[in-house]
Motif scaffolding. Structure first.
Motif, short mmCIF file in Angstrom:
data_model
loop_
_atom_site.label_atom_id
_atom_site.label_comp_id
_atom_site.label_asym_id
_atom_site.label_seq_id
_atom_site.Cartn_x
_atom_site.Cartn_y
_atom_site.Cartn_z
N GLU A 64 11.94 0.62 -0.94
CA GLU A 64 12.48 -0.22 -2.01
C GLU A 64 12.35 -1.71 -1.69
OE1 GLU A 64 16.56 -0.53 -4.66
OE2 GLU A 64 16.58 0.64 -2.83
N HIS A 65 12.45 -2.09 -0.41
CA HIS A 65 12.43 -3.50 -0.04
C HIS A 65 11.14 -3.91 0.67
CE1 HIS A 65 16.59 -3.76 -1.28
NE2 HIS A 65 16.84 -2.69 -0.56
N VAL A 66 10.09 -3.12 0.47
CA VAL A 66 8.79 -3.45 1.06
C VAL A 66 8.05 -4.41 0.15
CG1 VAL A 66 6.51 -2.51 1.66
CG2 VAL A 66 8.59 -1.31 2.36
N ILE A 67 7.39 -5.37 0.76
CA ILE A 67 6.60 -6.35 0.01
C ILE A 67 5.13 -6.12 0.33
CG2 ILE A 67 6.11 -8.81 -0.31
CD1 ILE A 67 9.05 -9.29 0.68
N GLY A 68 4.34 -5.88 -0.69
CA GLY A 68 2.90 -5.74 -0.51
C GLY A 68 2.47 -4.36 -0.04
N TYR A 95 10.84 9.84 -1.52
CA TYR A 95 10.40 8.46 -1.40
C TYR A 95 11.07 7.62 -2.47
CZ TYR A 95 6.71 7.26 1.88
OH TYR A 95 6.01 6.91 2.99
N VAL A 96 11.77 6.56 -2.05
CA VAL A 96 12.30 5.58 -2.99
C VAL A 96 11.24 4.50 -3.09
CG1 VAL A 96 14.16 3.98 -3.54
CG2 VAL A 96 14.67 6.11 -2.32
N VAL A 97 10.68 4.36 -4.29
CA VAL A 97 9.56 3.44 -4.47
C VAL A 97 10.04 2.03 -4.76
CG1 VAL A 97 7.90 5.21 -5.17
CG2 VAL A 97 9.31 4.11 -6.90
N PRO A 98 9.27 1.05 -4.32
CA PRO A 98 9.65 -0.35 -4.48
C PRO A 98 9.27 -0.91 -5.85
CG PRO A 98 7.60 -0.20 -3.28
CD PRO A 98 8.07 1.22 -3.53
N ALA A 99 9.77 -2.09 -6.12
CA ALA A 99 9.40 -2.79 -7.34
C ALA A 99 7.97 -3.33 -7.24
CB ALA A 99 10.38 -3.93 -7.60
N SER A 100 7.52 -3.63 -6.02
CA SER A 100 6.18 -4.17 -5.80
C SER A 100 5.11 -3.15 -6.17
CB SER A 100 6.01 -4.56 -4.33
OG SER A 100 4.64 -4.68 -4.00
N ILE A 101 4.24 -3.51 -7.09
CA ILE A 101 3.19 -2.60 -7.52
C ILE A 101 2.26 -2.24 -6.37
CG2 ILE A 101 1.67 -4.43 -8.36
CD1 ILE A 101 2.04 -0.91 -9.89
N PHE A 102 2.00 -3.19 -5.47
CA PHE A 102 1.09 -2.92 -4.35
C PHE A 102 1.69 -1.91 -3.37
CE2 PHE A 102 -0.03 -7.23 -5.80
CZ PHE A 102 -1.31 -6.95 -6.24
N THR A 104 3.98 0.30 -4.16
CA THR A 104 4.07 1.56 -4.90
C THR A 104 2.72 2.28 -4.90
OG1 THR A 104 5.84 0.72 -6.31
CG2 THR A 104 4.59 2.60 -7.14
N LEU A 105 1.64 1.53 -5.10
CA LEU A 105 0.30 2.14 -5.07
C LEU A 105 0.01 2.73 -3.70
CD1 LEU A 105 -1.73 -0.49 -7.12
CD2 LEU A 105 -1.12 1.84 -7.82
N THR A 106 0.48 2.08 -2.63
CA THR A 106 0.27 2.61 -1.29
C THR A 106 1.04 3.90 -1.11
OG1 THR A 106 -0.01 0.35 -0.46
CG2 THR A 106 0.36 2.07 1.17
N VAL A 107 2.27 3.95 -1.58
CA VAL A 107 3.07 5.18 -1.49
C VAL A 107 2.37 6.30 -2.25
CG1 VAL A 107 5.23 6.28 -2.21
CG2 VAL A 107 5.29 4.03 -1.11
N GLU A 108 1.89 6.01 -3.46
CA GLU A 108 1.20 7.02 -4.25
C GLU A 108 -0.06 7.53 -3.55
OE1 GLU A 108 0.67 5.25 -8.11
OE2 GLU A 108 2.80 5.42 -8.59
N SER A 109 -0.77 6.62 -2.91
CA SER A 109 -1.97 7.02 -2.16
C SER A 109 -1.60 7.92 -0.99
CB SER A 109 -2.72 5.77 -1.67
OG SER A 109 -3.88 6.14 -0.98
N LEU A 110 -0.53 7.58 -0.29
CA LEU A 110 -0.08 8.41 0.83
C LEU A 110 0.30 9.80 0.34
CD1 LEU A 110 0.71 8.82 3.80
CD2 LEU A 110 2.99 8.01 3.18
N ILE A 111 1.03 9.87 -0.75
CA ILE A 111 1.46 11.17 -1.28
C ILE A 111 0.25 12.04 -1.62
CG2 ILE A 111 2.59 12.28 -3.25
CD1 ILE A 111 4.65 9.95 -3.13
N GLN A 112 -0.77 11.45 -2.20
CA GLN A 112 -1.98 12.23 -2.51
C GLN A 112 -2.61 12.78 -1.23
OE1 GLN A 112 -4.49 9.61 -4.78
NE2 GLN A 112 -3.24 9.78 -6.61
N ARG A 113 -2.49 12.04 -0.14
CA ARG A 113 -3.10 12.45 1.12
C ARG A 113 -2.30 13.52 1.85
NH1 ARG A 113 -6.17 7.95 4.11
NH2 ARG A 113 -6.94 6.61 2.48
N ILE A 114 -0.96 13.51 1.69
CA ILE A 114 -0.13 14.40 2.52
C ILE A 114 0.69 15.40 1.72
CG2 ILE A 114 0.03 12.67 4.36
CD1 ILE A 114 2.99 12.23 3.48
#
Length: 136
Positions: A64-68, A95-102, A104-114
């Protein structure tokens, strides 16, 4: 939280906190600020040591508080961290997703991988994530 650890960057900024709530059998991990490959690995290895020390099969991982983006660590997370966490007993990952789109996209990419390693869900709040973990 009964037990809490935190990791800091060189200049003292906290980038990761983790702890347990004994009554809920959930490991809670919180990430802060800009992440590097080194910080992602440090926090990931800390979660792994906590799961090995006291096996919990549920993780609430808050970005939630990750930047970038932290996509420089995705390959490591997929090939090393996720299989090690699975072997240590992790089964459910909220996974609690952040407001940062970048981020969030990284989290989504990780989820697809694992997503074959764990049952994974994303949430907009810690409360929703915790409710799901308590229900499984």
């Amino acid at each position: 939280m009964e037990e809490q650890i935190e990791l800091k960057k060189v200049f003292g900024d906290v980038f990761f906190r983790a702890g347990r709530k004994e009554d809920k059998s959930i490991l809670y991990a919180y990430w802060y600020g800009v992440q590097s490959e080194e910080t992602v690995k440090d926090g990931g290895y800390k979660m792994l040591s906590l799961i090995k020390e006291k096996p919990y099969n549920k993780l609430m991982n808050s970005n939630e508080h990750v930047i970038g983006s932290w996509d420089m660590a995705l390959e490591w997370a997929e090939n090393e961290w996720a299989p090690a966490m699975r072997k240590a007993g992790l089964r459910y990952l909220a996974y609690v997703v952040p407001a940062s789109i970048f981020a969030t996209l990284t989290v989504e990419s990780l989820i697809q991988r694992i997503d074959d390693e764990f049952e994974i869900r994303t949430f907009k709040s810690e409360e929703q994530a915790e409710q799901w973990l308590m229900s499984v």
